[in-house]
Design a protein around this motif. Structure first.
Motif, short mmCIF file in Angstrom:
data_model
loop_
_atom_site.label_atom_id
_atom_site.label_comp_id
_atom_site.label_asym_id
_atom_site.label_seq_id
_atom_site.Cartn_x
_atom_site.Cartn_y
_atom_site.Cartn_z
N VAL A 40 0.85 -1.20 0.00
CA VAL A 40 0.00 0.00 0.00
C VAL A 40 0.89 1.24 0.00
O VAL A 40 1.99 1.24 0.55
CB VAL A 40 -0.93 0.01 1.23
N PHE A 41 0.34 2.34 -0.58
CA PHE A 41 1.16 3.53 -0.80
C PHE A 41 0.31 4.78 -0.65
O PHE A 41 -0.91 4.75 -0.80
CB PHE A 41 1.79 3.46 -2.19
N GLU A 42 0.97 5.89 -0.36
CA GLU A 42 0.28 7.16 -0.18
C GLU A 42 -0.46 7.55 -1.45
O GLU A 42 -1.59 8.02 -1.43
CB GLU A 42 1.27 8.25 0.21
N VAL A 43 0.17 7.35 -2.61
CA VAL A 43 -0.45 7.59 -3.91
C VAL A 43 -0.52 6.26 -4.65
O VAL A 43 0.49 5.58 -4.81
CB VAL A 43 0.37 8.61 -4.74
N GLU A 44 -1.72 5.89 -5.09
CA GLU A 44 -1.91 4.65 -5.83
C GLU A 44 -2.69 4.93 -7.12
O GLU A 44 -3.66 5.70 -7.08
CB GLU A 44 -2.67 3.62 -4.97
N PRO A 45 -2.26 4.33 -8.24
CA PRO A 45 -1.09 3.47 -8.40
C PRO A 45 0.21 4.21 -8.06
O PRO A 45 0.29 5.43 -8.20
CB PRO A 45 -1.12 3.09 -9.88
N LEU A 46 1.21 3.45 -7.63
CA LEU A 46 2.51 4.02 -7.32
C LEU A 46 3.10 4.63 -8.59
O LEU A 46 3.20 3.96 -9.62
CB LEU A 46 3.43 2.94 -6.79
N PRO A 47 3.46 5.92 -8.57
CA PRO A 47 3.96 6.58 -9.79
C PRO A 47 5.17 5.86 -10.36
O PRO A 47 6.03 5.37 -9.61
CB PRO A 47 4.32 7.98 -9.29
N PRO A 48 5.29 5.77 -11.69
CA PRO A 48 6.39 5.04 -12.33
C PRO A 48 7.78 5.54 -11.91
O PRO A 48 8.71 4.75 -11.87
CB PRO A 48 6.15 5.28 -13.82
N ALA A 49 7.90 6.81 -11.59
CA ALA A 49 9.22 7.35 -11.23
C ALA A 49 9.55 7.20 -9.75
O ALA A 49 10.63 7.62 -9.31
CB ALA A 49 9.28 8.83 -11.62
N HIS A 50 8.66 6.61 -8.98
CA HIS A 50 8.87 6.51 -7.53
C HIS A 50 10.09 5.64 -7.24
O HIS A 50 10.30 4.59 -7.85
CB HIS A 50 7.63 5.93 -6.85
N ALA A 51 10.87 6.04 -6.24
CA ALA A 51 12.11 5.33 -5.88
C ALA A 51 11.86 3.91 -5.40
O ALA A 51 12.74 3.05 -5.51
CB ALA A 51 12.86 6.12 -4.81
N PHE A 52 10.66 3.65 -4.85
CA PHE A 52 10.39 2.31 -4.32
C PHE A 52 10.45 1.23 -5.41
O PHE A 52 10.79 0.08 -5.13
CB PHE A 52 9.02 2.27 -3.65
#
Length: 309
Positions: free
Chosen positions: A249-261
């Motif tokens: 789970v994430f603060e913004v979903e879907p998780l943005p493609p550029a996210h470091a995770f």
């Protein structure tokens, strides 16, 4: 009896049909703006307009376990907000957490990386006693997870606001027991409801207390993205204070493609799929609660607005 179904991002028709079968004689329809008054509503992320137009609403039934999105809305004064109690999700959550735990404990992620390089590797076996698992939140889902983890002979700790006795689980209670709970746990599994009190609870300070403050803690977050202070996680991983994390789970979903995770080698990302609502099971539960309300009987899963769950 009239029931409205309002499911943002989901087709309402299967739920309407299922509720009609479960509640013969009830007038069940998909909600539209300006619809006639209803007694109950079955919802997922409904607009404020539905609640404003239905001041007589008695029961508001959420089709998920988490109700944080609904507690931010203005509910009519007589409306009871009701969450699902399992809905087929507990066994799925237990599967997910046990998979993440065992994958980390047995170092299957290392074997996978070696296999991609064609390396035949050996890892020294670890001691289960060194991998105490802390389950944060002991509701229906948390209790099922704690019991499932205990079956693999890991030490299991449990933390909740009000305290709950579970066989084979060492209990910690409230603010007074929180730091001790973290220190006694090497793997932290978050199953808390998201409230103002729990937002950002997975932060640098608290995660650094895992494993008695020693390096090597591990995080599994299957509750809400808002629990995690995302900016704190990568530095903890890069320093070695945390050995890794499995995040669903994430603060913004879907998780943005550029996210470091997405790219961090110590983070496993899954797309909010740790436990899906099983429609038929959930319909049966909701229908049973509606029948009980109509008979004037108390029901489970009613949300306490002061606590947020």
């Amino acid at each position: 009896m009239r029931i409205a179904v309002c499911l943002s991002e989901l087709k309402p028709e299967p739920w309407v049909d299922g509720l009609r079968r479960a509640l013969p004689g009830a007038d069940v329809r998909a909600w539209t703006p300006g619809a006639p008054p209803v007694d109950h509503a079955v919802v997922w992320m409904p607009p404020q307009q539905l609640l404003d137009e239905q001041p007589q609403l008695r029961g508001l039934f959420n089709i998920g376990a988490g109700v944080d999105a609904l507690t931010r809305l203005r509910l009519p004064p007589r409306t009871q907000l009701v969450r699902l109690e399992d809905g087929g999700m507990a066994v799925q959550m237990a599967e997910y957490v046990c998979h993440a735990l065992i994958r980390h404990f047995r170092e299957f992620d290392v074997y996978e990386a070696d296999a991609r390089e064609g390396r035949w590797s050996y890892r020294k076996p670890r001691e289960r006693g060194d991998f105490a698992v802390g389950v944060m939140g002991l509701g229906v889902l948390g209790e099922r997870v704690a019991r499932a983890v205990a079956q693999f002979d890991f030490p299991v700790n449990g933390w909740s606001r009000s305290g709950k006795a579970i066989d084979g689980v060492r209990g910690f209670v409230g603010d007074d027991g929180f730091d001790a709970f973290l220190g006694a746990s090497r793997v932290l599994v978050n199953l808390l409801p998201l409230t103002e009190a729990t937002r950002g609870i997975l932060n640098r300070r608290n995660l650094s207390l895992l494993h008695g403050g020693q390096p090597g803690g591990y995080l599994v977050n299957v509750a809400r993205g808002g629990h995690l202070a995302e900016a704190d996680l990568v530095p903890l991983l890069d320093s070695g204070q945390l050995a890794g994390a499995t995040l669903d789970v994430f603060e913004v979903e879907p998780l943005p493609p550029a996210h470091a995770f997405w790219r961090h080698p110590k983070i496993t990302v899954t797309p909010h799929g740790s436990a899906r609502t099983e429609r038929e099971t959930s319909i049966a539960q909701i229908a049973g609660k509606i029948r009980a309300l109509e008979r004037g009987e108390p029901i489970g899963g009613v949300v306490d607005h002061n606590r947020g769950y």
